[in-house]
Write an enzyme that holds these catalytic residues in place. Structure first.
Site, PDB file in Angstrom:
ATOM      1  N   GLN A 104       2.167 -17.478  23.700  1.00 22.90           N
ATOM      2  CA  GLN A 104       3.198 -16.436  23.632  1.00 22.90           C
ATOM      3  C   GLN A 104       3.033 -15.445  24.787  1.00 22.90           C
ATOM      4  N   TYR A 174       9.211  -4.940  22.054  1.00 15.92           N
ATOM      5  CA  TYR A 174       8.356  -4.915  23.248  1.00 15.92           C
ATOM      6  C   TYR A 174       9.258  -4.916  24.487  1.00 15.92           C
ATOM      7  N   ARG A 222      11.420 -15.756  21.513  1.00 19.30           N
ATOM      8  CA  ARG A 222      11.408 -15.100  20.192  1.00 19.30           C
ATOM      9  C   ARG A 222      12.262 -13.845  20.286  1.00 19.30           C
ATOM     10  N   ARG A 321       1.525 -15.282   7.658  1.00 25.81           N
ATOM     11  CA  ARG A 321       0.367 -14.830   6.885  1.00 25.81           C
ATOM     12  C   ARG A 321      -0.117 -15.880   5.899  1.00 25.81           C
ATOM     13  N   CYS A 351      -4.672  -7.927   7.171  1.00 25.92           N
ATOM     14  CA  CYS A 351      -4.216  -8.460   8.462  1.00 25.92           C
ATOM     15  C   CYS A 351      -3.619  -7.341   9.310  1.00 25.92           C
ATOM     16  N   ALA A 395     -14.468  -9.461  -7.114  1.00 26.96           N
ATOM     17  CA  ALA A 395     -15.774  -9.560  -6.462  1.00 26.96           C
ATOM     18  C   ALA A 395     -16.603 -10.663  -7.110  1.00 26.96           C
ATOM     19  N   GLU A 414     -18.103 -12.468 -18.366  1.00 30.54           N
ATOM     20  CA  GLU A 414     -17.020 -11.467 -18.357  1.00 30.54           C
ATOM     21  C   GLU A 414     -16.867 -10.926 -19.779  1.00 30.54           C
ATOM     22  N   GLN A 422      -9.786  -5.461 -12.837  1.00 32.76           N
ATOM     23  CA  GLN A 422      -8.668  -4.512 -12.675  1.00 32.76           C
ATOM     24  C   GLN A 422      -7.372  -5.190 -12.233  1.00 32.76           C
ATOM     25  N   LYS A 432       4.018  -7.057  -7.728  1.00 30.94           N
ATOM     26  CA  LYS A 432       2.567  -7.222  -7.605  1.00 30.94           C
ATOM     27  C   LYS A 432       2.066  -8.482  -8.321  1.00 30.94           C
TER      28      LYS A 432
HETATM   29  C1  LIG Z   1      -3.526  -0.489 -11.487  1.00 33.47           C
HETATM   30  C2  LIG Z   1      -4.373  -0.891 -10.310  1.00 33.47           C
HETATM   31  C3  LIG Z   1      -3.747  -1.336  -9.157  1.00 33.47           C
HETATM   32  C4  LIG Z   1      -4.523  -1.705  -8.065  1.00 33.47           C
HETATM   33  N1  LIG Z   1      -3.872  -2.212  -6.993  1.00 33.47           N
HETATM   34  C5  LIG Z   1      -4.606  -2.569  -5.919  1.00 33.47           C
HETATM   35  C6  LIG Z   1      -3.976  -3.102  -4.768  1.00 33.47           C
HETATM   36  O1  LIG Z   1      -2.762  -3.280  -4.727  1.00 33.47           O
HETATM   37  N2  LIG Z   1      -4.736  -3.411  -3.700  1.00 33.47           N
HETATM   38  C7  LIG Z   1      -6.079  -3.233  -3.718  1.00 33.47           C
HETATM   39  O2  LIG Z   1      -6.718  -3.507  -2.720  1.00 33.47           O
HETATM   40  N3  LIG Z   1      -6.708  -2.770  -4.782  1.00 33.47           N
HETATM   41  C8  LIG Z   1      -6.009  -2.428  -5.887  1.00 33.47           C
HETATM   42  N4  LIG Z   1      -6.655  -1.931  -6.973  1.00 33.47           N
HETATM   43  C9  LIG Z   1      -8.125  -1.828  -6.930  1.00 33.47           C
HETATM   44  C10 LIG Z   1      -8.754  -3.215  -7.157  1.00 33.47           C
HETATM   45  O3  LIG Z   1      -8.194  -3.803  -8.297  1.00 33.47           O
HETATM   46  C11 LIG Z   1     -10.257  -3.091  -7.278  1.00 33.47           C
HETATM   47  O4  LIG Z   1     -10.778  -2.549  -6.073  1.00 33.47           O
HETATM   48  C12 LIG Z   1     -10.893  -4.452  -7.530  1.00 33.47           C
HETATM   49  O5  LIG Z   1     -10.389  -5.029  -8.729  1.00 33.47           O
HETATM   50  C13 LIG Z   1     -12.409  -4.330  -7.657  1.00 33.47           C
HETATM   51  O6  LIG Z   1     -12.914  -5.586  -7.971  1.00 33.47           O
HETATM   52  P1  LIG Z   1     -14.314  -5.779  -8.674  1.00 33.47           P
HETATM   53  O7  LIG Z   1     -14.460  -7.233  -8.950  1.00 33.47           O
HETATM   54  O8  LIG Z   1     -15.367  -5.121  -7.880  1.00 33.47           O
HETATM   55  O9  LIG Z   1     -14.241  -4.975 -10.036  1.00 33.47           O
HETATM   56  P2  LIG Z   1     -13.264  -5.070 -11.298  1.00 33.47           P
HETATM   57  O10 LIG Z   1     -11.935  -5.549 -10.918  1.00 33.47           O
HETATM   58  O11 LIG Z   1     -13.382  -3.760 -11.963  1.00 33.47           O
HETATM   59  O12 LIG Z   1     -13.945  -6.172 -12.203  1.00 33.47           O
HETATM   60  C14 LIG Z   1     -15.180  -5.946 -12.851  1.00 33.47           C
HETATM   61  C15 LIG Z   1     -15.276  -6.859 -14.058  1.00 33.47           C
HETATM   62  O13 LIG Z   1     -16.578  -6.768 -14.586  1.00 33.47           O
HETATM   63  C16 LIG Z   1     -16.509  -6.821 -15.999  1.00 33.47           C
HETATM   64  N5  LIG Z   1     -17.760  -6.273 -16.537  1.00 33.47           N
HETATM   65  C17 LIG Z   1     -18.251  -5.005 -16.366  1.00 33.47           C
HETATM   66  N6  LIG Z   1     -19.468  -4.903 -16.985  1.00 33.47           N
HETATM   67  C18 LIG Z   1     -19.719  -6.113 -17.518  1.00 33.47           C
HETATM   68  C19 LIG Z   1     -20.819  -6.622 -18.261  1.00 33.47           C
HETATM   69  N7  LIG Z   1     -21.890  -5.880 -18.565  1.00 33.47           N
HETATM   70  N8  LIG Z   1     -20.772  -7.926 -18.658  1.00 33.47           N
HETATM   71  C20 LIG Z   1     -19.706  -8.713 -18.367  1.00 33.47           C
HETATM   72  N9  LIG Z   1     -18.636  -8.245 -17.692  1.00 33.47           N
HETATM   73  C21 LIG Z   1     -18.660  -6.974 -17.262  1.00 33.47           C
HETATM   74  C22 LIG Z   1     -15.278  -5.982 -16.288  1.00 33.47           C
HETATM   75  O14 LIG Z   1     -14.773  -6.274 -17.591  1.00 33.47           O
HETATM   76  C23 LIG Z   1     -14.338  -6.441 -15.182  1.00 33.47           C
HETATM   77  O15 LIG Z   1     -13.574  -7.557 -15.599  1.00 33.47           O
HETATM   78  C24 LIG Z   1      -5.931  -1.585  -8.112  1.00 33.47           C
HETATM   79  C25 LIG Z   1      -6.547  -1.128  -9.266  1.00 33.47           C
HETATM   80  C26 LIG Z   1      -5.788  -0.794 -10.371  1.00 33.47           C
HETATM   81  C27 LIG Z   1      -6.465  -0.323 -11.630  1.00 33.47           C
HETATM   82  C1  LIG Z   2      -1.713  -9.740  11.825  1.00 34.54           C
HETATM   83  C2  LIG Z   2      -0.378 -10.053  12.412  1.00 34.54           C
HETATM   84  C3  LIG Z   2      -0.217 -10.031  13.788  1.00 34.54           C
HETATM   85  C4  LIG Z   2       1.019 -10.359  14.357  1.00 34.54           C
HETATM   86  N1  LIG Z   2       1.119 -10.454  15.712  1.00 34.54           N
HETATM   87  C5  LIG Z   2       2.237 -10.957  16.267  1.00 34.54           C
HETATM   88  C6  LIG Z   2       2.270 -11.314  17.633  1.00 34.54           C
HETATM   89  O1  LIG Z   2       1.245 -11.271  18.322  1.00 34.54           O
HETATM   90  N2  LIG Z   2       3.454 -11.737  18.162  1.00 34.54           N
HETATM   91  C7  LIG Z   2       4.575 -11.874  17.394  1.00 34.54           C
HETATM   92  O2  LIG Z   2       5.612 -12.264  17.910  1.00 34.54           O
HETATM   93  N3  LIG Z   2       4.546 -11.610  16.069  1.00 34.54           N
HETATM   94  C8  LIG Z   2       3.410 -11.186  15.483  1.00 34.54           C
HETATM   95  N4  LIG Z   2       3.344 -11.016  14.121  1.00 34.54           N
HETATM   96  C9  LIG Z   2       4.525 -11.356  13.293  1.00 34.54           C
HETATM   97  C10 LIG Z   2       4.420 -12.796  12.785  1.00 34.54           C
HETATM   98  O3  LIG Z   2       4.524 -13.720  13.832  1.00 34.54           O
HETATM   99  C11 LIG Z   2       5.483 -13.111  11.746  1.00 34.54           C
HETATM  100  O4  LIG Z   2       6.724 -13.011  12.359  1.00 34.54           O
HETATM  101  C12 LIG Z   2       5.423 -12.186  10.546  1.00 34.54           C
HETATM  102  O5  LIG Z   2       4.109 -12.126  10.047  1.00 34.54           O
HETATM  103  C13 LIG Z   2       6.386 -12.613   9.436  1.00 34.54           C
HETATM  104  O6  LIG Z   2       6.057 -13.894   9.007  1.00 34.54           O
HETATM  105  P1  LIG Z   2       5.287 -14.154   7.600  1.00 34.54           P
HETATM  106  O7  LIG Z   2       6.036 -13.397   6.549  1.00 34.54           O
HETATM  107  O8  LIG Z   2       5.353 -15.632   7.415  1.00 34.54           O
HETATM  108  O9  LIG Z   2       3.908 -13.645   7.769  1.00 34.54           O
HETATM  109  C14 LIG Z   2       2.126 -10.666  13.525  1.00 34.54           C
HETATM  110  C15 LIG Z   2       1.960 -10.667  12.148  1.00 34.54           C
HETATM  111  C16 LIG Z   2       0.730 -10.370  11.591  1.00 34.54           C
HETATM  112  C17 LIG Z   2       0.562 -10.426  10.114  1.00 34.54           C
HETATM  113  S1  SF4 Z   3      -4.078  -9.736   4.096  1.00 34.42           S
HETATM  114 FE1  SF4 Z   3      -2.501  -9.874   2.526  1.00 34.42          FE
HETATM  115  S2  SF4 Z   3      -0.616 -10.139   3.695  1.00 34.42           S
HETATM  116 FE2  SF4 Z   3      -2.264 -10.493   5.121  1.00 34.42          FE
HETATM  117  S3  SF4 Z   3      -2.499 -12.701   5.046  1.00 34.42           S
HETATM  118 FE3  SF4 Z   3      -3.924 -11.888   3.552  1.00 34.42          FE
HETATM  119  S4  SF4 Z   3      -2.863 -11.854   1.587  1.00 34.42           S
HETATM  120 FE4  SF4 Z   3      -1.347 -12.177   3.203  1.00 34.42          FE
END
Ligand SMILES: Cc1cc2nc3c(=O)[nH]c(=O)nc-3n(C[C@H](O)[C@H](O)[C@H](O)COP(=O)(O)OP(=O)(O)OC[C@H]3O[C@@H](n4cnc5c(N)ncnc54)[C@H](O)[C@@H]3O)c2cc1C
Ligand SMILES: Cc1cc2nc3c(=O)[nH]c(=O)nc-3n(C[C@H](O)[C@H](O)[C@H](O)COP(=O)(O)O)c2cc1C
Ligand code: SF4
Length: 643
Positions: A104, A174, A222, A321, A351, A395, A414, A422, A432
């Site tokens: 590209q 660009y 493109r 992606r 990403c 995790a 678990e 979570q 989501k």
């Molecule tokens: C509503 C909501 C929305 C979110 N949305 C996002 C998002 O869009 N993007 C994002 O990056 N993050 C999001 N998060 C945060 C993300 O979910 C957490 O960072 C992630 O789940 C952490 O993962 P974990 O495995 O470390 O812990 P957790 O997800 O908390 O999992 C821990 C597990 O351990 C179990 N456990 C604990 N103690 C014990 C034990 N003694 N024995 C057995 N099991 C046990 C628990 O029951 C639980 O199932 C969100 C969180 C919430 C609540």
């Molecule tokens: C991390 C990342 C970097 C990207 N860099 C470029 C790039 O270098 N040149 C480009 O034309 N588009 C770039 N894009 C756009 C992608 O080529 C693509 O058009 C976009 O992710 C939408 O497609 P998708 O929904 O299948 O991911 C980038 C996208 C992502 C996620």
């Molecule tokens: S970071 Fe999220 S959006 Fe980007 S490739 Fe991974 S799952 Fe898809």
């Protein structure tokens, strides 16, 4: 082969280049390159891995045609012959993995900063970028001629390095896009003003490239089909332009969308947009040209791609992606193994947001191998250990998959009756549901790898002392926490996670305390059920940044259907109302339901129990401190790999 994918898996040609199928990996910047623009092992292994997954054409990330055109410090380049050997190794690796490869060709114009390029950014006019807001200078006619020549020279180097094609980056605002757009091009010479004048630069670039590489060499361009900004160009202009681009030498059109300042980042759309939302624009352009058109934009499922080709929306489909998340998507789909595909969340966290907002190299939130292919091995551990993973959240599941891959005997405990931690609640708000899909994928993958999943079993210190596992991964996550606000334990006050999983019935009006992601998404969830919602937060600026794609849509929906009050310090909850102070004044907000989303507290009590029993223990994910999915998945996988 799955009969349903016969369109996607049929061959196609771009000029003289015959592709084995119609699946394309579009360009995606990684930040893996060297600062001098050369290619390295990391980039080669990452792209080679994608090629092995069955895609017909891989297009590299942006590659600068001039050192002044770099968009970020580690952008690869083709502005010097010194770049050719590295580019040749990259092309050879991708080709021997079974895909064709295009380079590209890119010049960022004003979408860069002085420090990255060691000079003032250049553009059609001296208008700063709407997002970066950096000064830039208008290009002279002589400089325009030079840059057109640089595109041609770079294309020649691509050909010499063994690339099967080049793609000219005319999209996303660009340099070429800046000339096309009335928003950024205010010139009064032959390169500005009318649509024809604004197109002159793109047309001359195409002609110069064509003259350099010859008639047989495939040249793709493109484009953004619509800038979707005020004063920008729209689809009708691109429909006028598309046949002219073909006439000037384009052998295929890659129909993307948007520029940096397009609201909601539709170029790299979040899960708020429908899958395949941009295909109709590809179709409108395809109807006007006689060369292949590549469709792109949240096309995740190969079945959707196949249907789009069958309908005539596009001739080829880009999976962006999705190939970061699962490089084997196409092979798995071809074999009908859809349950094995790890589906992209369109979250952008690992990403593009990491690249753009954290200034770190790209990876994928839920694919901890992405970008680390160069240092991964399949080696088994010297001895198989009895490993306990505590917690089946992201995790724990990631740790279990990686530890089983090392040959260990892994049991996940678990305390709940289902996996996800979570993510069970996190997957409930609108758009989501991908998180629940990931949980299903992870639990299934763990089981297939031989991991024993034991639900409804909470691990205790006594269990560790008695059964003495050889290693523990403590992935016990975090629980909700709330500050001591008077009335917070009263009736009608519910925790966000309980609301999301349906433990608490929706009442309206609802007041949500906390405007972080949990609060904003819970508000979104409640509004989708018809509640009238007010979100209160004591911070002065929104904790969820409105400049990320998902953040933009969350704020927009809340503006439409509810209210966000910032700088609001809650003082008490009582009698169906939330009392708060704002700018020194006291207020009261009626609430049939109060929802708390005020933070979380790590659970890591079992670390001490492990130490007391002499059991090695690694703490991962939110158990270390409450953070995000990416940290949970990546730390879990790292712990599992290192056992
Ligand atoms: C509503 C909501 C929305 C979110 N949305 C996002 C998002 O869009 N993007 C994002 O990056 N993050 C999001 N998060 C945060 C993300 O979910 C957490 O960072 C992630 O789940 C952490 O993962 P974990 O495995 O470390 O812990 P957790 O997800 O908390 O999992 C821990 C597990 O351990 C179990 N456990 C604990 N103690 C014990 C034990 N003694 N024995 C057995 N099991 C046990 C628990 O029951 C639980 O199932 C969100 C969180 C919430 C609540
Ligand atoms: C991390 C990342 C970097 C990207 N860099 C470029 C790039 O270098 N040149 C480009 O034309 N588009 C770039 N894009 C756009 C992608 O080529 C693509 O058009 C976009 O992710 C939408 O497609 P998708 O929904 O299948 O991911 C980038 C996208 C992502 C996620
Ligand atoms: S970071 Fe999220 S959006 Fe980007 S490739 Fe991974 S799952 Fe898809």
């Amino acid at each position: 082969m799955s009969e349903t994918l016969k369109h996607l898996f049929s061959p196609v040609a771009i000029n003289t280049l015959k592709l084995k199928n119609r699946a394309v990996m579009p360009p995606m910047g990684t930040g893996y390159g060297n600062k001098d623009g050369t290619v390295n092992e990391r980039l080669i292994r990452y792209l080679e891995r994608r090629a092995r997954g069955g895609v017909g054409l891989v297009i590299t990330e942006v590659c600068a045609i001039d050192s002044r055109g770099k968009g970020f410090p580690t952008e690869i380049g083709a502005w010097s012959d010194e770049h050719i050997p590295g580019l040749a190794s990259l092309a050879a690796a991708v080709k021997s993995a079974g895909a064709a490869i295009a380079l590209q060709l890119h010049h960022a114009g004003r979408e860069t900063v002085k420090d990255f390029i060691g000079a003032m950014p250049e553009a059609p006019s001296d208008l700063p970028s709407a997002i970066l807001n950096q000064p830039c200078e208008a290009m002279s006619l002589e400089r325009i001629r030079e840059v057109i020549g640089a595109y041609a020279e770079a294309a020649g180097r691509a050909r010499e390095a063994g690339f099967d094609a080049v793609e000219i980056h005319g999209a996303h605002g660009y340099l070429i896009g800046q000339f096309l757009s009335p928003f950024s091009n205010r010139r009064t010479d032959e390169y500005g003003g009318s649509g024809e004048n604004r197109a002159r630069f793109a047309i001359k670039v195409l002609r110069a490239v064509r003259a350099k590489v010859g008639v047989d060499y495939p040249v793709i361009i493109r484009v953004s089909s619509d800038e979707l900004i005020r004063d920008g160009y729209d689809l009708s202009y691109m429909k006028w332009l598309a046949p002219r681009l073909v006439e000037a030498g384009a052998d295929a059109l890659h129909v993307s969308l948007g520029v940096y300042s397009t609201p909601g980042n539709l170029t790299i759309a979040s899960s708020d947009m429908e899958e395949g939302f941009n295909l109709f624009r590809a179709r409108e352009i395809k109807e006007l040209v006689n060369v292949p058109v590549i469709g792109v934009g949240r096309i995740i499922d190969p079945r959707m791609a196949d249907a789009a080709i069958a309908r005539g929306d596009a001739d080829l489909i880009s999976f962006g992606r999705q190939l970061l998340t699962d490089p084997d998507t196409l092979v798995k789909a071809q074999e009908g193994r859809y349950d094995d595909i790890r589906w992209c969340l369109s979250c952008n966290q690992g990403c593009i947001d990491r690249l753009n907002f954290e200034m770190r190299s790209a990876t994928c939130t839920i694919n901890p191998d992405c970008g680390f292919e160069y240092r991964l091995t399949d080696e088994k551990a010297p001895a198989s250990k009895r490993v306990w993973v505590i917690g089946a959240g992201p995790a724990g599941l990631s740790a279990a998959i990686a530890a089983a891959g090392r040959g260990h005997s892994v049991t996940v405990f678990e305390r709940d009756e289902e996996p996800g931690g979570q993510l069970v609640s996190a997957s409930r708000p609108p758009h989501k549901e991908g998180l629940a899909k990931w949980t299903r994928w992870a639990a299934r993958t763990a089981e297939k790898a031989g991991v024993k999943l034991r639900f409804g079993e909470a691990v205790t210190g006594e269990m560790i002392a008695t059964e003495k596992p050889e290693a523990v991964v403590l992935a016990s996550g975090a629980d909700s926490a709330a500050p001591a606000i008077p009335g917070i334990d009263g009736p009608g006050v519910r925790e966000a996670r309980d609301v999301l999983i349906g433990k608490a019935k929706m009442e309206s009006p609802a007041v949500v305390l906390g405007a972080g992601y949990v609060g904003m998404e819970t508000a979104d969830f409640l509004m989708a059920q018809g509640a009238s919602v007010t979100v209160l937060d004591m911070s002065q600026s929104p904790p969820v940044p409105p400049y990320t794609a998902h953040g933009y849509w969350l704020h927009r929906r809340l503006r439409k259907g509810g209210r966000l009050l910032l700088g609001a310090k809650v003082t008490s909850i009582d009698g169906g109302a939330v009392r708060y102070e704002m700018e020194g004044k006291a207020y009261s907000e009626p609430a049939a339901m109060v929802v708390t989303a005020l933070g979380a507290r790590s659970e890591r009590a079992l670390e001490e129990a492990c130490a007391a029993s002499g059991v090695p223990c690694v703490v991962v994910g939110d158990a270390v401190e409450p953070r995000r999915l990416i940290e949970a998945v990546h730390e879990g996988a790292k712990a599992g790999r290192e056992l």
